[in-house]
Write an enzyme that holds these catalytic residues in place. Structure first.
Site, short mmCIF file in Angstrom:
data_model
loop_
_atom_site.label_atom_id
_atom_site.label_comp_id
_atom_site.label_asym_id
_atom_site.label_seq_id
_atom_site.Cartn_x
_atom_site.Cartn_y
_atom_site.Cartn_z
N ARG A 37 65.13 7.44 34.96
CA ARG A 37 65.16 6.43 33.88
C ARG A 37 63.78 5.86 33.60
O ARG A 37 63.47 5.48 32.46
CB ARG A 37 66.15 5.31 34.25
CG ARG A 37 66.39 4.29 33.11
CD ARG A 37 67.47 3.29 33.48
NE ARG A 37 67.84 2.41 32.38
CZ ARG A 37 67.58 1.11 32.33
NH1 ARG A 37 66.97 0.51 33.33
NH2 ARG A 37 67.95 0.39 31.28
N ILE A 63 66.69 0.16 25.48
CA ILE A 63 67.39 1.14 26.31
C ILE A 63 68.54 0.36 26.93
O ILE A 63 68.34 -0.72 27.48
CB ILE A 63 66.47 1.77 27.38
CG1 ILE A 63 67.20 2.85 28.20
CG2 ILE A 63 65.85 0.73 28.30
CD1 ILE A 63 66.29 3.65 29.14
N SER A 64 69.76 0.86 26.79
CA SER A 64 70.93 0.11 27.26
C SER A 64 70.90 -0.10 28.77
O SER A 64 70.33 0.69 29.52
CB SER A 64 72.22 0.85 26.90
OG SER A 64 72.48 0.76 25.52
N GLN A 65 71.55 -1.17 29.19
CA GLN A 65 71.76 -1.45 30.61
C GLN A 65 72.49 -0.25 31.23
O GLN A 65 73.43 0.28 30.64
CB GLN A 65 72.65 -2.70 30.66
CG GLN A 65 72.94 -3.23 32.02
CD GLN A 65 73.88 -4.42 31.95
OE1 GLN A 65 74.12 -4.97 30.87
NE2 GLN A 65 74.42 -4.81 33.07
N PRO A 66 72.07 0.21 32.43
CA PRO A 66 72.73 1.36 33.06
C PRO A 66 74.25 1.21 33.18
O PRO A 66 74.98 2.18 32.97
CB PRO A 66 72.06 1.44 34.43
CG PRO A 66 70.68 0.91 34.19
CD PRO A 66 70.86 -0.20 33.18
#
Length: 213
Positions: A37, A63-66
């Site tokens: 990531r 970038i979205s939260q995992p």
């Protein structure tokens, strides 16, 4: 572009955090452990890449939260060779997750700057989506439809009708619906005209914008 044992250790920890938060799909957790990531982020964020947080990636996007990536991926129940349409390529991290789960991914990005960056990045990491395009996500990709699943990675005030039309019967559309906060929503297409709706609580996404090109 370095990926070290330290990064691998941080990914393993991240997968544990996601499991503790309720992600149960083992395939999704294994893929989270594999994808670097930190390489999808500006180098100034590298030290924070494996925290369960969203980060800016330019062009007003994140970038979205995992956890969000894992949650949406888990809802899709991806099977090998599933044909999946992704609305909002963004950094390419969600794209990578779907590709490593074995899907044939068709992805649309409406920000040209992100589209160019991600188009170069993914092949360098050995990740090859079936089709990346620059365009309006609201319209989907009718020329490539129907899709086994559609995933939308930005908040939509309503569910776009063209996306519903591009779903196979039995297929799933996973989309965050709402203005400021969104409700994670899944539609399952039952037949030509009927959809079954499920809701999975509140999430926060950047807005899905149309006709920006």
């Amino acid at each position: 572009m370095k990926d070290t044992n330290k990064h691998q250790g941080l990914r393993n920890q991240l997968a544990k955090v996601l499991e503790e938060k309720g992600i149960t799909d083992k395939n999704v957790l294994e893929v989270i452990k594999k994808i670097p990531r930190h390489l999808f982020l500006n180098s100034s964020f590298e030290d924070f890449a494996y925290q369960d947080k969203a980060f800016p990636i330019g062009a007003g996007q994140t970038i979205s939260q995992p956890y969000t990536v894992a949650f949406q991926s888990q809802l899709l129940e991806v099977k090998k060779d599933d044909k999946i349409l992704e609305i909002g390529t963004g950094s390419g991290y969600q794209t990578a997750v779907l590709c490593l789960l074995g899907a044939k991914v068709y992805s649309i990005e409406r920000q040209n700057e992100l589209f160019k960056t991600t188009s170069l990045l993914l092949p360098k990491l050995g990740i090859r989506p079936k089709h990346l395009s620059f365009g309006d996500g609201y319209k989907g990709l009718p020329n490539h439809a129907p899709f086994d699943s559609i995933i939308v990675t930005a908040g939509a005030p309503i569910i776009p009708k063209p996306l519903m039309a591009q779903l196979k019967i039995g297929g799933k559309l996973v989309i965050p619906v709402g203005d400021k906060d969104q409700v994670m929503t899944m539609l399952i297409r039952k037949n030509e005209t009927q959809f079954e709706k499920h809701e999975f609580g509140d999430f926060k996404f950047v807005p899905l914008l149309e006709n920006k090109n």
